[in-house]
Design an enzyme around this catalytic site. Structure first.
Site, PDB file in Angstrom:
ATOM      1  N   GLY A  22       0.867  -1.183   0.000  1.00  0.00           N
ATOM      2  CA  GLY A  22       0.000   0.000   0.000  1.00  0.00           C
ATOM      3  C   GLY A  22       0.898   1.225   0.000  1.00  0.00           C
ATOM      4  N   ALA A  23       0.941   1.911  -1.144  1.00  0.00           N
ATOM      5  CA  ALA A  23       1.831   3.080  -1.266  1.00  0.00           C
ATOM      6  C   ALA A  23       1.026   4.377  -1.246  1.00  0.00           C
ATOM      7  CB  ALA A  23       2.655   2.972  -2.547  1.00  0.00           C
ATOM      8  N   GLY A  54       1.419   4.579   3.620  1.00  0.00           N
ATOM      9  CA  GLY A  54       2.508   3.728   3.146  1.00  0.00           C
ATOM     10  C   GLY A  54       3.694   4.548   2.674  1.00  0.00           C
ATOM     11  N   ASP A  63       2.116  -1.482  -4.546  1.00  0.00           N
ATOM     12  CA  ASP A  63       0.712  -1.062  -4.638  1.00  0.00           C
ATOM     13  C   ASP A  63       0.130  -1.648  -5.919  1.00  0.00           C
ATOM     14  OD1 ASP A  63      -0.819   1.576  -3.125  1.00  0.00           O
ATOM     15  OD2 ASP A  63      -1.731   0.819  -4.974  1.00  0.00           O
ATOM     16  N   ARG A  99     -13.225   4.136   5.232  1.00  0.00           N
ATOM     17  CA  ARG A  99     -14.683   4.109   5.082  1.00  0.00           C
ATOM     18  C   ARG A  99     -15.169   5.401   4.434  1.00  0.00           C
ATOM     19  NH1 ARG A  99     -18.191   2.908  10.259  1.00  0.00           N
ATOM     20  NH2 ARG A  99     -19.834   4.252   9.562  1.00  0.00           N
ATOM     21  N   ARG A 105     -19.789  -0.560   8.137  1.00  0.00           N
ATOM     22  CA  ARG A 105     -18.569  -1.148   8.716  1.00  0.00           C
ATOM     23  C   ARG A 105     -18.309  -2.527   8.126  1.00  0.00           C
ATOM     24  NH1 ARG A 105     -16.368   1.684  12.948  1.00  0.00           N
ATOM     25  NH2 ARG A 105     -17.747   3.232  13.800  1.00  0.00           N
ATOM     26  N   ASN A 155     -11.504  -4.609   2.962  1.00  0.00           N
ATOM     27  CA  ASN A 155     -10.136  -4.623   3.493  1.00  0.00           C
ATOM     28  C   ASN A 155      -9.666  -6.028   3.871  1.00  0.00           C
ATOM     29  OD1 ASN A 155      -9.839  -1.968   2.993  1.00  0.00           O
ATOM     30  ND2 ASN A 155      -9.893  -1.264   5.107  1.00  0.00           N
ATOM     31  N   ASN A 179      -7.203  -0.499   8.706  1.00  0.00           N
ATOM     32  CA  ASN A 179      -8.381  -0.572   9.583  1.00  0.00           C
ATOM     33  C   ASN A 179      -9.449  -1.515   9.038  1.00  0.00           C
ATOM     34  OD1 ASN A 179      -7.838   1.114  11.797  1.00  0.00           O
ATOM     35  ND2 ASN A 179      -8.110   2.939  10.527  1.00  0.00           N
ATOM     36  N   HIS A 227      -8.579  -0.035  18.806  1.00  0.00           N
ATOM     37  CA  HIS A 227      -8.369   1.215  18.071  1.00  0.00           C
ATOM     38  C   HIS A 227      -9.725   1.708  17.582  1.00  0.00           C
ATOM     39  CE1 HIS A 227      -6.279   4.251  15.916  1.00  0.00           C
ATOM     40  NE2 HIS A 227      -6.567   3.799  14.725  1.00  0.00           N
TER      41      HIS A 227
HETATM   42  N1  NAD Z   1      -4.156   1.872  12.582  1.00  0.00           N
HETATM   43  C1  NAD Z   1      -4.046   3.173  12.458  1.00  0.00           C
HETATM   44  O1  NAD Z   1      -3.704   3.864  13.396  1.00  0.00           O
HETATM   45  C2  NAD Z   1      -4.343   3.835  11.131  1.00  0.00           C
HETATM   46  C3  NAD Z   1      -4.017   5.179  10.921  1.00  0.00           C
HETATM   47  C4  NAD Z   1      -4.223   5.730   9.660  1.00  0.00           C
HETATM   48  C5  NAD Z   1      -4.774   4.953   8.628  1.00  0.00           C
HETATM   49  N2  NAD Z   1      -5.112   3.668   8.887  1.00  0.00           N
HETATM   50  C6  NAD Z   1      -5.687   2.813   7.850  1.00  0.00           C
HETATM   51  O2  NAD Z   1      -4.660   2.493   6.926  1.00  0.00           O
HETATM   52  C7  NAD Z   1      -5.240   2.232   5.649  1.00  0.00           C
HETATM   53  C8  NAD Z   1      -4.527   3.062   4.592  1.00  0.00           C
HETATM   54  O3  NAD Z   1      -4.724   4.430   4.843  1.00  0.00           O
HETATM   55  P1  NAD Z   1      -4.112   5.512   3.817  1.00  0.00           P
HETATM   56  O4  NAD Z   1      -4.426   6.836   4.358  1.00  0.00           O
HETATM   57  O5  NAD Z   1      -2.720   5.154   3.470  1.00  0.00           O
HETATM   58  O6  NAD Z   1      -5.046   5.232   2.543  1.00  0.00           O
HETATM   59  P2  NAD Z   1      -4.700   5.510   1.007  1.00  0.00           P
HETATM   60  O7  NAD Z   1      -5.981   5.364   0.279  1.00  0.00           O
HETATM   61  O8  NAD Z   1      -3.920   6.753   0.865  1.00  0.00           O
HETATM   62  O9  NAD Z   1      -3.742   4.291   0.623  1.00  0.00           O
HETATM   63  C9  NAD Z   1      -4.157   2.973   0.544  1.00  0.00           C
HETATM   64  C10 NAD Z   1      -3.410   2.347  -0.606  1.00  0.00           C
HETATM   65  O10 NAD Z   1      -3.712   0.952  -0.663  1.00  0.00           O
HETATM   66  C11 NAD Z   1      -3.641   0.587  -2.017  1.00  0.00           C
HETATM   67  N3  NAD Z   1      -4.257  -0.707  -2.240  1.00  0.00           N
HETATM   68  C12 NAD Z   1      -5.577  -1.005  -2.361  1.00  0.00           C
HETATM   69  N4  NAD Z   1      -5.732  -2.325  -2.616  1.00  0.00           N
HETATM   70  C13 NAD Z   1      -4.477  -2.860  -2.643  1.00  0.00           C
HETATM   71  C14 NAD Z   1      -3.974  -4.171  -2.843  1.00  0.00           C
HETATM   72  N5  NAD Z   1      -4.799  -5.194  -3.067  1.00  0.00           N
HETATM   73  N6  NAD Z   1      -2.641  -4.355  -2.807  1.00  0.00           N
HETATM   74  C15 NAD Z   1      -1.791  -3.328  -2.593  1.00  0.00           C
HETATM   75  N7  NAD Z   1      -2.217  -2.054  -2.395  1.00  0.00           N
HETATM   76  C16 NAD Z   1      -3.540  -1.837  -2.411  1.00  0.00           C
HETATM   77  C17 NAD Z   1      -4.352   1.726  -2.727  1.00  0.00           C
HETATM   78  O11 NAD Z   1      -4.068   1.733  -4.111  1.00  0.00           O
HETATM   79  C18 NAD Z   1      -3.799   2.923  -1.998  1.00  0.00           C
HETATM   80  O12 NAD Z   1      -2.658   3.451  -2.643  1.00  0.00           O
HETATM   81  C19 NAD Z   1      -6.739   2.522   5.800  1.00  0.00           C
HETATM   82  O13 NAD Z   1      -7.416   1.320   6.083  1.00  0.00           O
HETATM   83  C20 NAD Z   1      -6.773   3.440   7.020  1.00  0.00           C
HETATM   84  O14 NAD Z   1      -8.037   3.414   7.658  1.00  0.00           O
HETATM   85  C21 NAD Z   1      -4.912   3.092  10.114  1.00  0.00           C
END
Ligand code: NAD
Length: 311
Positions: free
Chosen positions: A8-9, A13, A32, A81, A87, A94, A119, A174
């Site tokens: 995930g970039a 990422g 990604d 989301r 949810r 995911n 998440n 979380h």
């Molecule tokens: N645990 C935490 O504290 C926390 C904090 C922030 C974000 N998050 C979660 O992290 C996740 C990512 O957030 P973000 O802001 O980077 O989102 P984002 O949309 O910027 O990035 C997500 C990336 O995942 C890629 N992706 C989708 N399907 C894929 C696959 N099958 N293989 C590889 N890559 C794939 C997308 O192309 C996208 O570039 C979300 O679920 C967000 O809710 C969790």
């Protein structure tokens, strides 16, 4: 050089890659599904290395093969989301993404330690553990470092004291039911409850609980990424440098805190083996009640996952 692959970039990422590269901690692979994007971001970041004087290889890819022999895999792939999405919808989408990311990377890096960010965090970490069949030491979720850092930042803003003097511990799931432990939090050894008036402390606790939503409301599109990714980088550093750093992380509970077969935010010692130890605080009745409420909420999402996915 060690190797870290980030699946995930997107915002979290690529920002994790940025923090990691600054620490010159490991060579980095950004993977990604979007064509060109991880390659473009990686090349851009690589071109910053001569400026900051760090010798780090950074590769962008759409192919899991490039993640071969990673020491750490950080999973940030997934969606956030959106309005109208339930949810369960988020869970289904995911779970598919994280399940594939976990099993595909494991094929190429059978010895890797997995750090999960996607998440719903606790449940995606649980899915990663079940899909990979790894021992619990090797799968850990990021949530508590972020939630605790938010609380520390708010305490610093209120008191003017250096963030380095402020220790806060936010445990539990979380989500809205996270458990900020004010009794265990302190400023240079002085309990927060003694340092701050009750109303100020309560406001800080409430703001911490809603910390993620506050950023989402300000950004309008997307969610927090600087602090979450800094937390992932700290976890990776603790693991690779065998620091035995105790930080709040989501770990698989096997009897600790009276919980079983679920991921939950607890103080974890991170070292070369991943989760080296889980620390059990002595909780008072009020804290125990908060823990139980938070655990029930996490358990509910785990159960929903089990109905949607074969584990
Ligand atoms: N645990 C935490 O504290 C926390 C904090 C922030 C974000 N998050 C979660 O992290 C996740 C990512 O957030 P973000 O802001 O980077 O989102 P984002 O949309 O910027 O990035 C997500 C990336 O995942 C890629 N992706 C989708 N399907 C894929 C696959 N099958 N293989 C590889 N890559 C794939 C997308 O192309 C996208 O570039 C979300 O679920 C967000 O809710 C969790």
């Amino acid at each position: 050089m060690n190797k870290i692959s980030i699946i995930g970039a997107g915002m979290t990422g690529s920002t994790t890659a940025h923090w990691l590269a600054e620490r010159e901690l490991a060579d980095i692979v950004l993977m990604d599904v979007v064509e060109g994007m991880p390659q473009g971001k990686s090349l851009d970041l690589l071109e910053a290395m001569p400026i900051i004087g760090k010798d780090v290889e950074i590769v962008g890819t759409n192919d899991y093969a490039a993640t071969k022999d990673s020491d750490i895999v950080i999973i940030t792939a997934g969606v956030a989301r959106k309005p109208g999405m339930s949810r369960d919808d988020l869970l289904t989408i995911n779970a598919g993404i994280v399940g594939t990311a976990a099993t595909e990377t494991l094929k190429y890096s059978p010895d890797a330690i997995f750090v999960v960010l996607t998440n719903p965090l606790d449940t995606m970490a649980y899915l990663t553990l079940k899909k990979t069949g790894l021992p619990r030491e090797r799968v850990v979720g990021q949530a508590g470092i972020l939630d605790s850092a938010r609380m520390r930042a708010f305490v610093a803003m209120e008191t003017g004291v250096s963030v380095e003097n402020i220790d806060c511990y936010v445990l539990g799931g979380h989500g809205d039911e996270m458990v900020p432990l004010t009794r265990h939090s302190n400023i240079a050894g002085i309990p927060l409850k003694e340092y701050l008036p009750a109303d100020k402390l309560e406001a800080i606790v409430n703001r911490t609980r809603k910390g993620g939503g506050e950023i989402v409301n300000l950004l309008k599109t997307g969610s927090a990424f600087y602090a979450p990714s800094a937390a992932c980088a700290q976890m990776a550093e603790a693991i690779l440098k065998n620091k035995n750093l105790i930080v709040p992380c989501a770990a698989h509970m096997e009897g600790e805190y009276g919980l079983n077969d679920m991921f939950f935010g607890v103080p974890v010692m991170l070292g070369n083996n991943g989760v080296e130890r889980i620390i059990e605080y002595k909780l008072d009745d009020e804290e125990k009640a908060m823990f139980d409420k938070s655990a029930a909420a996490v358990k509910e999402t785990h159960e929903a996952l089990k109905k949607l996915v074969t584990l």
